[in-house]
Design a protein around this motif. Structure first.
Motif, PDB file in Angstrom:
ATOM      1  N   PRO A 106       0.851  -1.196   0.000  1.00  0.00           N
ATOM      2  CA  PRO A 106       0.000   0.000   0.000  1.00  0.00           C
ATOM      3  C   PRO A 106       0.885   1.244   0.000  1.00  0.00           C
ATOM      4  CG  PRO A 106      -0.656  -1.549   1.728  1.00  0.00           C
ATOM      5  CD  PRO A 106       0.660  -2.024   1.200  1.00  0.00           C
ATOM      6  N   GLU A 107       0.358   2.349  -0.513  1.00  0.00           N
ATOM      7  CA  GLU A 107       1.146   3.583  -0.549  1.00  0.00           C
ATOM      8  C   GLU A 107       1.047   4.316   0.786  1.00  0.00           C
ATOM      9  OE1 GLU A 107       2.049   7.114  -3.682  1.00  0.00           O
ATOM     10  OE2 GLU A 107      -0.063   6.860  -3.137  1.00  0.00           O
ATOM     11  N   GLY A 108       2.195   4.606   1.350  1.00  0.00           N
ATOM     12  CA  GLY A 108       2.247   5.452   2.530  1.00  0.00           C
ATOM     13  C   GLY A 108       2.579   6.869   2.111  1.00  0.00           C
ATOM     14  N   THR A 109       1.948   7.862   2.731  1.00  0.00           N
ATOM     15  CA  THR A 109       2.185   9.254   2.366  1.00  0.00           C
ATOM     16  C   THR A 109       2.623  10.057   3.583  1.00  0.00           C
ATOM     17  OG1 THR A 109      -0.139   9.852   2.715  1.00  0.00           O
ATOM     18  CG2 THR A 109       0.513   9.193   0.487  1.00  0.00           C
ATOM     19  N   GLN A 110       3.376  11.106   3.315  1.00  0.00           N
ATOM     20  CA  GLN A 110       3.847  11.991   4.375  1.00  0.00           C
ATOM     21  C   GLN A 110       4.047  13.382   3.788  1.00  0.00           C
ATOM     22  OE1 GLN A 110       7.077  10.312   6.593  1.00  0.00           O
ATOM     23  NE2 GLN A 110       7.571  12.205   7.646  1.00  0.00           N
ATOM     24  N   GLN A 111       3.619  14.402   4.527  1.00  0.00           N
ATOM     25  CA  GLN A 111       3.778  15.775   4.045  1.00  0.00           C
ATOM     26  C   GLN A 111       5.075  16.374   4.575  1.00  0.00           C
ATOM     27  OE1 GLN A 111       1.346  19.223   5.454  1.00  0.00           O
ATOM     28  NE2 GLN A 111       0.709  19.394   3.313  1.00  0.00           N
ATOM     29  N   PHE A 112       5.767  17.097   3.692  1.00  0.00           N
ATOM     30  CA  PHE A 112       6.996  17.792   4.067  1.00  0.00           C
ATOM     31  C   PHE A 112       6.851  19.263   3.700  1.00  0.00           C
ATOM     32  CE2 PHE A 112       8.254  13.418   3.545  1.00  0.00           C
ATOM     33  CZ  PHE A 112       9.126  13.206   4.605  1.00  0.00           C
ATOM     34  N   CYS A 113       7.261  20.130   4.620  1.00  0.00           N
ATOM     35  CA  CYS A 113       7.218  21.574   4.393  1.00  0.00           C
ATOM     36  C   CYS A 113       8.614  22.151   4.593  1.00  0.00           C
ATOM     37  CB  CYS A 113       6.236  22.253   5.347  1.00  0.00           C
ATOM     38  SG  CYS A 113       4.501  21.860   5.002  1.00  0.00           S
ATOM     39  N   PRO A 114       8.963  23.193   3.837  1.00  0.00           N
ATOM     40  CA  PRO A 114      10.311  23.765   3.944  1.00  0.00           C
ATOM     41  C   PRO A 114      10.546  24.380   5.316  1.00  0.00           C
ATOM     42  CG  PRO A 114       8.900  25.157   2.594  1.00  0.00           C
ATOM     43  CD  PRO A 114       8.143  23.893   2.839  1.00  0.00           C
ATOM     44  N   PRO A 115      11.731  24.184   5.888  1.00  0.00           N
ATOM     45  CA  PRO A 115      12.051  24.781   7.184  1.00  0.00           C
ATOM     46  C   PRO A 115      12.601  26.199   7.047  1.00  0.00           C
ATOM     47  CG  PRO A 115      13.837  23.351   6.512  1.00  0.00           C
ATOM     48  CD  PRO A 115      12.790  23.270   5.425  1.00  0.00           C
ATOM     49  N   CYS A 116      12.397  26.816   5.880  1.00  0.00           N
ATOM     50  CA  CYS A 116      12.977  28.130   5.615  1.00  0.00           C
ATOM     51  C   CYS A 116      12.289  29.212   6.450  1.00  0.00           C
ATOM     52  CB  CYS A 116      12.850  28.478   4.132  1.00  0.00           C
ATOM     53  SG  CYS A 116      13.336  27.131   3.033  1.00  0.00           S
ATOM     54  N   SER A 117      13.053  30.245   6.782  1.00  0.00           N
ATOM     55  CA  SER A 117      12.524  31.330   7.607  1.00  0.00           C
ATOM     56  C   SER A 117      12.026  32.507   6.777  1.00  0.00           C
ATOM     57  CB  SER A 117      13.613  31.828   8.560  1.00  0.00           C
ATOM     58  OG  SER A 117      14.732  32.299   7.827  1.00  0.00           O
ATOM     59  N   PHE A 118      12.187  32.456   5.453  1.00  0.00           N
ATOM     60  CA  PHE A 118      11.797  33.577   4.603  1.00  0.00           C
ATOM     61  C   PHE A 118      10.282  33.709   4.534  1.00  0.00           C
ATOM     62  CE2 PHE A 118       9.865  31.493   1.036  1.00  0.00           C
ATOM     63  CZ  PHE A 118      10.295  30.203   1.191  1.00  0.00           C
ATOM     64  N   ARG A 119       9.829  34.889   4.093  1.00  0.00           N
ATOM     65  CA  ARG A 119       8.407  35.108   3.833  1.00  0.00           C
ATOM     66  C   ARG A 119       8.181  35.603   2.415  1.00  0.00           C
ATOM     67  NH1 ARG A 119       7.027  38.810   8.967  1.00  0.00           N
ATOM     68  NH2 ARG A 119       8.809  39.890   8.062  1.00  0.00           N
ATOM     69  N   MET A 120       9.217  36.190   1.811  1.00  0.00           N
ATOM     70  CA  MET A 120       9.103  36.721   0.455  1.00  0.00           C
ATOM     71  C   MET A 120      10.167  36.065  -0.419  1.00  0.00           C
ATOM     72  SD  MET A 120       9.397  40.693  -0.859  1.00  0.00           S
ATOM     73  CE  MET A 120      11.038  40.942  -0.166  1.00  0.00           C
ATOM     74  N   VAL A 121       9.739  35.511  -1.541  1.00  0.00           N
ATOM     75  CA  VAL A 121      10.657  34.882  -2.487  1.00  0.00           C
ATOM     76  C   VAL A 121      10.640  35.681  -3.778  1.00  0.00           C
ATOM     77  CG1 VAL A 121      11.189  32.793  -3.782  1.00  0.00           C
ATOM     78  CG2 VAL A 121      10.252  32.620  -1.484  1.00  0.00           C
TER      79      VAL A 121
END
Length: 274
Positions: free
Chosen positions: A174-189
């Protein structure tokens, strides 16, 4: 009182002989316990989440047993052989894979930001199933390669859902899923940088909060490095995630771009080329 005699006997070198392949649904596998002492007895027991689907066929007190899988999938269990020799007892365990692999685990081995905005993420697949032959990755539901590791370099970064399946001779897990988010501190790119012509600005999702949106005004102010006098200024009455600005008439050089929302500010340095 007569002296007591302590009898020491080295443990026999009990080893299992079997193929490493899993037992697919409807299939069987023979396991042999080698080096059983002469005159000893052996008793086999299976321990699985669903014992009724795995059966020992043939002689359950012989050096070899055959395991029959009649309906179990995605399970790792244990076969225990208990050897009794005189007053000595020896217990040996053997892990058995039934059907396709169980869920595989995703472990980040690299997860950091470069320069506050470039996100490098490297993930590794792992599973207790030693019979796995391949791993398959997906990103936000779209197939994204195979192998024991997966990596990405994101600019600008945003959260993603990574899926992972493992494969053995019986099929896919079965497919296992996991969410990853950037640990960056910026707010404007900002991108591209260096820029020639149009500059794109992206606000990080968590910065577009209900509180900030209610302020209903965002200002971008451009100054030359070393000069406090604004060269250009853009004012928007709606806070959104993306903005575009035309810098085609600017001279080549280094500039500061300042973002202002209420009492909050953030600045980025950009390089303009002709």
């Amino acid at each position: 009182m007569p002296a007591q005699i302590i009898v020491l006997r080295p443990e026999p070198d009990l080893t299992f002989a079997a193929t490493q392949a899993p037992i697919c649904n409807g299939g069987s596998k023979t396991i042999t316990l080698n080096n059983i002492p002469s005159g000893a007895t052996v008793n086999w027991v299976v321990s699985f989440p669903n014992n009724g689907q795995l059966q020992i066929t043939g002689c359950s007190d012989c050096p070899s047993v055959t395991l029959q899988n009649s309906g179990t999938d995605n399970v790792i269990g244990t076969v225990t052989a208990t050897v009794q020799h005189c007053s000595f007892t020896y217990v040996k365990n053997y892990n058995v894979i039934l059907g396709s692999p169980p869920y595989a685990s995703i472990t980040p081995i690299t997860n950091y930001c470069l320069g506050g905005s470039d996100w490098e993420l490297v993930l590794q697949a792992s599973t207790p199933d030693s019979t796995v032959t391949q791993y398959f990755w997906s990103r936000d539901g779209v197939p994204s390669g195979s192998g024991a590791t997966w990596s990405t370099y994101e600019f600008p970064p945003s959260c993603m859902t990574i899926g992972l399946k493992a494969e053995n001779a019986c099929g896919l897990s079965p497919e296992g899923t996991q969410q990853f988010c950037p640990p960056c501190s910026f707010r404007m790119v900002i991108a591209p940088n260096p820029v020639k012509g149009q500059l794109n600005i992206i606000l990080e999702k968590k910065f577009i909060s209900k509180e900030n949106v209610q302020k209903s005004k965002i200002i971008f102010r451009l100054t030359k490095v070393g000069d406090l006098q604004p060269i250009r200024q853009w004012t928007y009455n709606i806070i959104q995630s993306n903005y575009s600005m035309n810098l085609s008439n600017l001279k080549q050089g280094i500039y500061n771009l300042q973002m202002i929302i209420g009492n909050e500010q953030e600045s980025k340095q950009i390089v303009v080329v002709e």
